[in-house]
Write a protein that holds these residues in place. Sequence first.
Motif, PDB file in Angstrom:
ATOM      1  N   GLY A 179      11.956  57.464  52.635  1.00 41.30           N
ATOM      2  CA  GLY A 179      11.283  56.649  51.636  1.00 41.30           C
ATOM      3  C   GLY A 179       9.808  56.598  51.956  1.00 41.30           C
ATOM      4  N   ARG A 180       8.978  56.884  50.978  1.00 45.00           N
ATOM      5  CA  ARG A 180       7.534  56.864  51.180  1.00 45.00           C
ATOM      6  C   ARG A 180       6.902  55.915  50.175  1.00 45.00           C
ATOM      7  NH1 ARG A 180       8.215  58.095  55.597  1.00 45.00           N
ATOM      8  NH2 ARG A 180       8.123  60.163  56.446  1.00 45.00           N
ATOM      9  N   VAL A 181       6.309  54.853  50.690  1.00 43.70           N
ATOM     10  CA  VAL A 181       5.608  53.903  49.839  1.00 43.70           C
ATOM     11  C   VAL A 181       4.226  54.477  49.573  1.00 43.70           C
ATOM     12  CG1 VAL A 181       4.795  51.530  49.617  1.00 43.70           C
ATOM     13  CG2 VAL A 181       6.862  52.013  50.911  1.00 43.70           C
ATOM     14  N   TYR A 182       3.791  54.422  48.321  1.00 47.20           N
ATOM     15  CA  TYR A 182       2.465  54.927  47.992  1.00 47.20           C
ATOM     16  C   TYR A 182       1.427  54.230  48.859  1.00 47.20           C
ATOM     17  CZ  TYR A 182       4.399  57.182  43.878  1.00 47.20           C
ATOM     18  OH  TYR A 182       5.124  57.982  43.041  1.00 47.20           O
ATOM     19  N   THR A 183       0.481  54.983  49.372  1.00 46.02           N
ATOM     20  CA  THR A 183      -0.553  54.395  50.220  1.00 46.02           C
ATOM     21  C   THR A 183      -1.562  53.642  49.371  1.00 46.02           C
ATOM     22  OG1 THR A 183      -1.811  56.448  50.141  1.00 46.02           O
ATOM     23  CG2 THR A 183      -0.346  56.126  52.024  1.00 46.02           C
ATOM     24  N   LEU A 184      -2.104  52.614  49.966  1.00 47.10           N
ATOM     25  CA  LEU A 184      -3.077  51.770  49.275  1.00 47.10           C
ATOM     26  C   LEU A 184      -4.315  51.611  50.129  1.00 47.10           C
ATOM     27  CD1 LEU A 184      -0.532  49.077  48.213  1.00 47.10           C
ATOM     28  CD2 LEU A 184      -1.694  50.618  46.673  1.00 47.10           C
ATOM     29  N   HIS A 185      -5.434  51.505  49.481  1.00 47.72           N
ATOM     30  CA  HIS A 185      -6.685  51.293  50.207  1.00 47.72           C
ATOM     31  C   HIS A 185      -6.819  49.806  50.541  1.00 47.72           C
ATOM     32  CE1 HIS A 185     -10.952  51.329  51.184  1.00 47.72           C
ATOM     33  NE2 HIS A 185     -10.807  52.633  51.364  1.00 47.72           N
ATOM     34  N   PRO A 186      -7.305  49.483  51.736  1.00 45.63           N
ATOM     35  CA  PRO A 186      -7.460  48.071  52.110  1.00 45.63           C
ATOM     36  C   PRO A 186      -8.400  47.271  51.207  1.00 45.63           C
ATOM     37  CG  PRO A 186      -7.576  49.461  54.046  1.00 45.63           C
ATOM     38  CD  PRO A 186      -7.554  50.371  52.855  1.00 45.63           C
ATOM     39  N   ASN A 187      -9.218  47.945  50.405  1.00 41.87           N
ATOM     40  CA  ASN A 187     -10.071  47.212  49.459  1.00 41.87           C
ATOM     41  C   ASN A 187      -9.258  46.530  48.370  1.00 41.87           C
ATOM     42  OD1 ASN A 187     -12.349  47.880  50.848  1.00 41.87           O
ATOM     43  ND2 ASN A 187     -12.970  49.520  49.462  1.00 41.87           N
ATOM     44  N   ASP A 188      -8.095  47.067  48.060  1.00 43.56           N
ATOM     45  CA  ASP A 188      -7.173  46.417  47.124  1.00 43.56           C
ATOM     46  C   ASP A 188      -6.359  45.418  47.944  1.00 43.56           C
ATOM     47  OD1 ASP A 188      -5.571  45.707  45.038  1.00 43.56           O
ATOM     48  OD2 ASP A 188      -4.626  47.662  44.798  1.00 43.56           O
ATOM     49  N   VAL A 189      -6.986  44.301  48.269  1.00 47.50           N
ATOM     50  CA  VAL A 189      -6.487  43.377  49.293  1.00 47.50           C
ATOM     51  C   VAL A 189      -5.078  42.884  49.010  1.00 47.50           C
ATOM     52  CG1 VAL A 189      -6.942  41.175  50.440  1.00 47.50           C
ATOM     53  CG2 VAL A 189      -8.834  42.681  49.848  1.00 47.50           C
ATOM     54  N   GLU A 190      -4.821  42.393  47.807  1.00 49.35           N
ATOM     55  CA  GLU A 190      -3.498  41.820  47.497  1.00 49.35           C
ATOM     56  C   GLU A 190      -2.385  42.851  47.649  1.00 49.35           C
ATOM     57  OE1 GLU A 190      -2.703  38.615  46.801  1.00 49.35           O
ATOM     58  OE2 GLU A 190      -4.784  38.149  47.258  1.00 49.35           O
ATOM     59  N   CYS A 191      -2.575  44.020  47.070  1.00 52.59           N
ATOM     60  CA  CYS A 191      -1.541  45.069  47.165  1.00 52.59           C
ATOM     61  C   CYS A 191      -1.414  45.590  48.589  1.00 52.59           C
ATOM     62  CB  CYS A 191      -1.853  46.204  46.208  1.00 52.59           C
ATOM     63  SG  CYS A 191      -1.370  45.858  44.520  1.00 52.59           S
ATOM     64  N   TYR A 192      -2.528  45.678  49.300  1.00 51.88           N
ATOM     65  CA  TYR A 192      -2.480  46.181  50.667  1.00 51.88           C
ATOM     66  C   TYR A 192      -1.655  45.261  51.559  1.00 51.88           C
ATOM     67  CZ  TYR A 192      -3.895  47.851  55.242  1.00 51.88           C
ATOM     68  OH  TYR A 192      -3.880  48.333  56.518  1.00 51.88           O
ATOM     69  N   PHE A 193      -1.859  43.951  51.436  1.00 52.00           N
ATOM     70  CA  PHE A 193      -1.077  43.034  52.256  1.00 52.00           C
ATOM     71  C   PHE A 193       0.372  42.947  51.790  1.00 52.00           C
ATOM     72  CE2 PHE A 193      -5.358  41.462  53.458  1.00 52.00           C
ATOM     73  CZ  PHE A 193      -5.237  41.730  54.810  1.00 52.00           C
TER      74      PHE A 193
END
Length: 174
Positions: free
Chosen positions: A133-147
């Motif tokens: 399973g691979r969760v799409y990577t997110l940039h830390p600038n997208d704070v809510e989705c990243y956390f």
Amino acid sequence: MSVFGLKEEEQNDEVACYHMARYISSNEAAWRILNFFAHERHLTVVHLAIHLDNNHRVYFSAETARERVSVLRPTTLSAFFELCRGDEFASTRLFPQVPNYYTWDMSKKKWKRRVQGRFVVGHSEIRRPDALGRVYTLHPNDVECYFLWMLLHTVRGPRSLLVLLAVNETLCET
């Protein structure tokens, strides 16, 4: 290896030419010496969507716009929350681990137990093949989705997004 030679007669020995021209790198040699699989290995990789509540990614055309907006189709994440509410085994797993034990049914938009693979020790009805399973990577600038991404890799079996937002029985806004 490199070979150079001059001959008057042309020799047409394809096997000898193949062996003389073959190159094995140090990486490939190590894999073969250690008996690792170098070819014919096809793992199932399931891409797992990640989004905040009511922020699903929606694809639509001019004809399907009203239908897509009125009824949000379940994603792998929202179906995971539903799976954790109804399946005791799933409620002990992290989001990226779900494809190891369940398959994503594209037509029904829900997770169902795998029917192929090795049995899981202690759970005679659960099977586990080689799947990732691979969760799409997110940039830390997208704070809510990243956390949210970090929580889904840490919290086992969340039943909803609200469970992830609760800390010591206190519901946080973010």
